[in-house]
Design an enzyme around this catalytic site. Structure first.
Site, PDB file in Angstrom:
ATOM      1  N   ASP A 105      -9.006 -15.249   6.505  1.00 16.66           N
ATOM      2  CA  ASP A 105      -9.429 -16.602   6.092  1.00 16.66           C
ATOM      3  C   ASP A 105      -8.466 -17.284   5.131  1.00 16.66           C
ATOM      4  O   ASP A 105      -8.840 -18.231   4.429  1.00 16.66           O
ATOM      5  CB  ASP A 105     -10.826 -16.557   5.452  1.00 16.66           C
TER       6      ASP A 105
ATOM      7  N   LYS B 145       5.109   4.045   0.094  1.00 14.69           N
ATOM      8  CA  LYS B 145       6.384   3.469  -0.361  1.00 14.69           C
ATOM      9  C   LYS B 145       6.090   2.725  -1.648  1.00 14.69           C
ATOM     10  O   LYS B 145       5.608   1.591  -1.621  1.00 14.69           O
ATOM     11  CB  LYS B 145       6.980   2.515   0.671  1.00 14.69           C
TER      12      LYS B 145
ATOM     13  N   ASP C 237       9.383   0.544 -15.454  1.00 14.26           N
ATOM     14  CA  ASP C 237       8.964   0.287 -16.838  1.00 14.26           C
ATOM     15  C   ASP C 237       7.463   0.097 -16.981  1.00 14.26           C
ATOM     16  O   ASP C 237       6.992  -0.463 -17.980  1.00 14.26           O
ATOM     17  CB  ASP C 237       9.691  -0.946 -17.405  1.00 14.26           C
TER      18      ASP C 237
ATOM     19  N   HIS D 116       7.022  -3.490  12.352  1.00 11.65           N
ATOM     20  CA  HIS D 116       6.643  -2.341  11.530  1.00 11.65           C
ATOM     21  C   HIS D 116       5.716  -2.750  10.381  1.00 11.65           C
ATOM     22  O   HIS D 116       5.296  -1.923   9.589  1.00 11.65           O
ATOM     23  CB  HIS D 116       7.907  -1.666  10.974  1.00 11.65           C
TER      24      HIS D 116
ATOM     25  N   LYS E 262       2.520  -3.710   8.167  1.00 12.96           N
ATOM     26  CA  LYS E 262       1.126  -3.265   8.109  1.00 12.96           C
ATOM     27  C   LYS E 262       0.387  -4.259   7.210  1.00 12.96           C
ATOM     28  O   LYS E 262       0.222  -4.031   6.012  1.00 12.96           O
ATOM     29  CB  LYS E 262       1.012  -1.855   7.520  1.00 12.96           C
TER      30      LYS E 262
ATOM     31  N   HIS F 119       3.057   9.065   3.233  1.00 10.94           N
ATOM     32  CA  HIS F 119       3.557   7.880   3.945  1.00 10.94           C
ATOM     33  C   HIS F 119       3.715   6.683   3.009  1.00 10.94           C
ATOM     34  O   HIS F 119       4.020   5.576   3.460  1.00 10.94           O
ATOM     35  CB  HIS F 119       2.571   7.542   5.078  1.00 10.94           C
TER      36      HIS F 119
END
Length: 487
Positions: free
Chosen positions: A412, A228, A233, A405, A407, A226
């Site tokens: 604080d 991404k 470089d 979508h 996450k 899952h």
């Protein structure tokens, strides 16, 4: 013929005996595996109330297959390879923890957790850029890809054969022809069309389908990559919830507005992101490569205000649910507020307890979910967990502008989590996930400002309003919750 007829009569009359033995054997296997109790009960219910479908589902998706044992073995082997480098960085990390303790107080304990569990190194010499939605991320990502000189490593769950997907594939092909080393990991379940396309066209770069799903390996569909990730470089890294798809670009072509978050890191923390890609690459059938010069780099020390960045990664082979534990460690140290965004909310008991303890201790806890999910079962299962939180004082918002979508977590205004990890059992225990943990005031301020802007297009749910929902809806929530451990 009479003998065959007699045998058939016996089979029809006593068919339940072998079936009963099979049921006892399967249920006994589930109990012996010492699963999480809620997951054990869920599987037993599925098998009992959906006799044939339940048994087939468990056979293909529920068993602890040898694949998981292999993942654990690979995890141990790769950890040993990195142990020497870890020891060299240990003293530096202690100095960084002292610096972070002065900057963010007890929240620095999250970085100590990363160090003690040997999850990842972390560093203070970084520059971090926050992206809200694909229209901010993709132009920067494309510019950095075009400027690559040494290597491009990309690892994505969903990659669509749409405009942005084809544009980036074209860039990768051009860079590979120009001599840049390009490696691409695509999840077999999330990017099947691109995998088929690449297999037909045989590009100049190397790509791998992660845990291919065939009829003989349907169990692989339960373990998804899952993540991404993009590393360019060995100096620039991208991570977050945004896949390669036009849906994340809110240009009016997509009916649903997608609200997501990602970040770009420039600095020493990219080495950790590179190592995580290397770990995933070694889980495929590809030939491994050495993490030598060009892939891992040294970066000059930055000023005191530079971003502190670490990464928490976990997968089915991890010794513990590191992503979940890192989140709980941060929540436990919150003093003022915790802001959480997630598209899917099927929390573990540990996370629910942490949120309740925080709000009961005077910390403001704000949880934002999509008002309309892309999964009927997951949404109703998520809704079943809301009432106890409302009763304890958690503020729950349902995002109405489109599909949330993102996450992300902001604590604080001092510590932020940005990555691929949903607040659900699947992300904590089953999927390959990764999240950046960032100490950067400017980034936290913008994340907080975005959360406040999202509140303006969200509905605040009160316990009274929640209890006024129809009995039918609440009943569906309860039924879907029974399957929550399996979703």
């Amino acid at each position: 013929m009479e003998v065959l007829h007699h045998i058939l009569q016996i089979a029809l009359e006593y068919y339940w005996i072998p079936l009963l033995i099979l049921y006892i054997g399967v249920i006994g296997t589930i109990l012996i595996e010492n699963r999480n109790p809620s997951k054990t009960i869920a599987w037993i219910m599925v098998i009992v109330f959906l006799p044939v479908v339940g048994l087939l589902s468990y056979y293909f998706f529920g068993q602890k297959f040898k694949k998981v044992k292999r993942m654990k073995r690979v995890y141990r082997e790769q950890s040993k390879k990195l142990l020497d480098a870890w020891r060299k960085e240990s003293e530096i990390m202690e100095e960084h923890i002292d610096t972070l303790n002065e900057r963010i107080g007890s929240l620095a304990m999250v970085y100590r957790y990363l160090k003690n569990q040997k999850i990842s190194t972390f560093s203070l010499n970084n520059d971090v850029t926050l992206f809200i939605n694909g229209e901010e991320k993709f132009p920067v990502l494309i510019d950095r890809l075009k400027a690559a000189q040494h290597s491009i490593h990309m690892e994505y769950y969903i990659w669509e054969m749409d405009e942005i997907g084809q544009e980036i594939l074209h860039i990768l092909e051009e860079k590979a022809k120009a001599g840049v080393t390009v490696r691409l990991i695509l999840d077999s379940f999330g990017a099947p069309d691109v995998i088929k396309y690449l297999r037909r066209h045989k590009p100049d770069f190397v790509f791998q389908a992660f845990l291919p799903v065939t009829f003989s390996s349907l169990a692989n569909s339960n373990y998804r990559n899952h993540r991404k990730i993009a590393v360019i470089d060995g100096k620039i890294g991208f991570v977050g919830g945004i896949n390669i798809s036009d849906r994340y670009i809110n240009n009016g072509k997509n009916e649903v507005y997608w609200r997501d978050t990602a970040m770009m890191v420039v600095g020493a923390a990219v080495n950790t992101l590179q190592i995580q890609f290397w770990n995933s690459w070694n889980q495929t059938d590809a030939e491994s490569f050495e993490l030598g010069r060009g892939y891992l780099n040294r970066f000059p020390l930055a000023d005191e205000d530079a971003s502190g960045v670490g990464f928490t990664a976990s997968d089915p082979g991890s010794p513990a649910p590191f992503n979940m534990e890192a989140i709980i460690a941060g929540i436990n140290e919150a003093k003022e507020y915790v802001q959480l965004c997630t598209p899917y909310f099927i929390p573990s008991d540990q996370l629910t307890t942490a949120l309740m303890l925080a709000v009961s201790s005077g910390v403001r806890v704000d949880l934002m979910l999509p008002a309309q999910s892309d999964s009927f079962f997951v949404q109703h299962a998520s809704f079943s967990f809301i009432k106890p939180l409302l009763e304890r004082g958690v503020n729950v918002y349902l995002y109405t502008k489109g599909f949330l979508h993102a996450k992300t977590i902001c604590i604080d205004g001092k510590l932020a989590y940005i990555g691929t990890t949903n607040l659900d059992i699947r992300s904590f225990y089953i999927n390959f996930e990764i999240s950046g943990i960032v100490s950067d005031k400017a980034l936290c301020d913008r994340l907080n400002a975005q959360f406040l802007a999202d509140i303006e297009v969200s509905d605040l749910i009160t316990i009274r309003k929640w209890m006024q929902r129809s009995r039918w809806k609440r009943g569906v929530d309860s039924i879907c919750r029974l399957l929550a451990p399996l979703l």
